[in-house]
Motif scaffolding. Structure first.
Motif, PDB file in Angstrom:
ATOM      1  N   HIS A  55       0.800  -1.221   0.000  1.00  0.00           N
ATOM      2  CA  HIS A  55       0.000   0.000   0.000  1.00  0.00           C
ATOM      3  C   HIS A  55       0.834   1.274   0.000  1.00  0.00           C
ATOM      4  O   HIS A  55       0.356   2.327  -0.401  1.00  0.00           O
ATOM      5  CB  HIS A  55      -0.941   0.024   1.201  1.00  0.00           C
ATOM      6  N   HIS A  56       2.084   1.208   0.410  1.00  0.00           N
ATOM      7  CA  HIS A  56       2.883   2.416   0.538  1.00  0.00           C
ATOM      8  C   HIS A  56       3.736   2.720  -0.684  1.00  0.00           C
ATOM      9  O   HIS A  56       4.582   3.593  -0.639  1.00  0.00           O
ATOM     10  CB  HIS A  56       3.780   2.331   1.769  1.00  0.00           C
ATOM     11  N   HIS A  57       3.518   2.010  -1.788  1.00  0.00           N
ATOM     12  CA  HIS A  57       4.297   2.284  -2.997  1.00  0.00           C
ATOM     13  C   HIS A  57       4.013   3.701  -3.481  1.00  0.00           C
ATOM     14  O   HIS A  57       2.971   4.276  -3.192  1.00  0.00           O
ATOM     15  CB  HIS A  57       3.958   1.276  -4.094  1.00  0.00           C
ATOM     16  N   ARG A  58       4.943   4.264  -4.220  1.00  0.00           N
ATOM     17  CA  ARG A  58       4.773   5.599  -4.779  1.00  0.00           C
ATOM     18  C   ARG A  58       5.185   5.591  -6.249  1.00  0.00           C
ATOM     19  O   ARG A  58       6.200   6.147  -6.628  1.00  0.00           O
ATOM     20  CB  ARG A  58       5.614   6.630  -4.007  1.00  0.00           C
ATOM     21  N   ASP A  60       3.390   6.926  -8.746  1.00  0.00           N
ATOM     22  CA  ASP A  60       3.040   8.264  -9.196  1.00  0.00           C
ATOM     23  C   ASP A  60       3.103   8.433 -10.713  1.00  0.00           C
ATOM     24  O   ASP A  60       2.366   7.775 -11.432  1.00  0.00           O
ATOM     25  CB  ASP A  60       3.889   9.319  -8.493  1.00  0.00           C
ATOM     26  N   ASP A  61       3.968   9.317 -11.212  1.00  0.00           N
ATOM     27  CA  ASP A  61       3.988   9.675 -12.633  1.00  0.00           C
ATOM     28  C   ASP A  61       5.002   8.901 -13.466  1.00  0.00           C
ATOM     29  O   ASP A  61       5.038   9.065 -14.681  1.00  0.00           O
ATOM     30  CB  ASP A  61       4.277  11.163 -12.794  1.00  0.00           C
ATOM     31  N   LYS A 113       3.649  -0.178 -14.546  1.00  0.00           N
ATOM     32  CA  LYS A 113       3.433   0.208 -13.151  1.00  0.00           C
ATOM     33  C   LYS A 113       3.870  -0.916 -12.214  1.00  0.00           C
ATOM     34  O   LYS A 113       4.481  -0.669 -11.180  1.00  0.00           O
ATOM     35  CB  LYS A 113       1.970   0.564 -12.900  1.00  0.00           C
ATOM     36  N   VAL A 117       6.740  -0.736  -9.239  1.00  0.00           N
ATOM     37  CA  VAL A 117       6.542  -1.195  -7.854  1.00  0.00           C
ATOM     38  C   VAL A 117       7.629  -2.212  -7.502  1.00  0.00           C
ATOM     39  O   VAL A 117       8.191  -2.195  -6.410  1.00  0.00           O
ATOM     40  CB  VAL A 117       5.132  -1.775  -7.659  1.00  0.00           C
ATOM     41  N   GLN A 120      10.848  -0.326  -6.808  1.00  0.00           N
ATOM     42  CA  GLN A 120      10.842   0.280  -5.481  1.00  0.00           C
ATOM     43  C   GLN A 120      11.069  -0.768  -4.396  1.00  0.00           C
ATOM     44  O   GLN A 120      11.767  -0.519  -3.421  1.00  0.00           O
ATOM     45  CB  GLN A 120       9.516   1.006  -5.239  1.00  0.00           C
ATOM     46  N   HIS A 126      10.403   3.812  -0.251  1.00  0.00           N
ATOM     47  CA  HIS A 126       9.022   4.146   0.104  1.00  0.00           C
ATOM     48  C   HIS A 126       8.346   3.100   0.977  1.00  0.00           C
ATOM     49  O   HIS A 126       7.268   2.621   0.668  1.00  0.00           O
ATOM     50  CB  HIS A 126       8.186   4.385  -1.152  1.00  0.00           C
TER      51      HIS A 126
END
Length: 157
Positions: A55-58, A60-61, A113, A117, A120, A126
């Motif tokens: 849930h804490h992945h970022r 984003d863009d 995406k 993830v 990361q 993150h």
């Protein structure tokens, strides 16, 4: 000596390429068993197989940027080759290329995406510093100075 007397090894973090590959395929970057996405681009809160918190992945863009970069190079090259080699009617060009570009972008968005993830996770970014089943003694919130009382991280007034 029994099997329960042997020291248990801490779970190891998956390597960069393997984690990104698993993410690209929509699987958990840690175990490769659970699924990352609950919906098209909605990342699940945690892996149902190993319990890795996602849930804490970022992302984003970065995924849309990478998809635009990849799709623009593929479509641009194909348009150039088609124009240089064949005499294609304008109506075909104006109807085919937008649909092909949209389809290719939608097909690549979720895998890219997932790979971000996975990236990361592999780099411990993150909130991916901890592995499933491994808890720090003081907890990550205490290490970061968050008391859990609604602080936004913007400093104290």
């Amino acid at each position: 000596m029994t099997a329960s007397d042997l020291p248990t090894a801490a779970p190891a973090r998956t390597g960069l390429i393997k984690a990104m590959g698993r993410g690209f395929l929509g699987r958990c970057p840690h175990c490769g068993e659970g699924r990352i996405f609950g919906r098209f681009l909605k990342v699940r809160p945690a892996c149902e197989a190993c319990g890795l918190e996602l849930h804490h992945h970022r992302a984003d863009d970065l995924p849309p940027y990478l998809v635009i970069f990849i799709v623009a190079h593929i479509v641009g090259y194909l348009i150039l080759e088609l124009e240089m080699s064949y005499d294609v009617p304008l109506w075909f060009q104006l109807s085919f290329w937008p649909l092909f570009t949209l389809g290719l972008a939608l097909a690549l968005l979720q895998p890219v995406k997932g790979a971000v993830v996975g990236l990361q996770y592999a780099l411990g970014m993150h909130g991916f510093g901890g592995l499933p089943g491994v808890r720090s003694a003081a907890g990550e919130d205490a290490r970061l100075g968050n008391s859990g009382h609604g602080s936004t991280g913007l400093g104290r007034a």
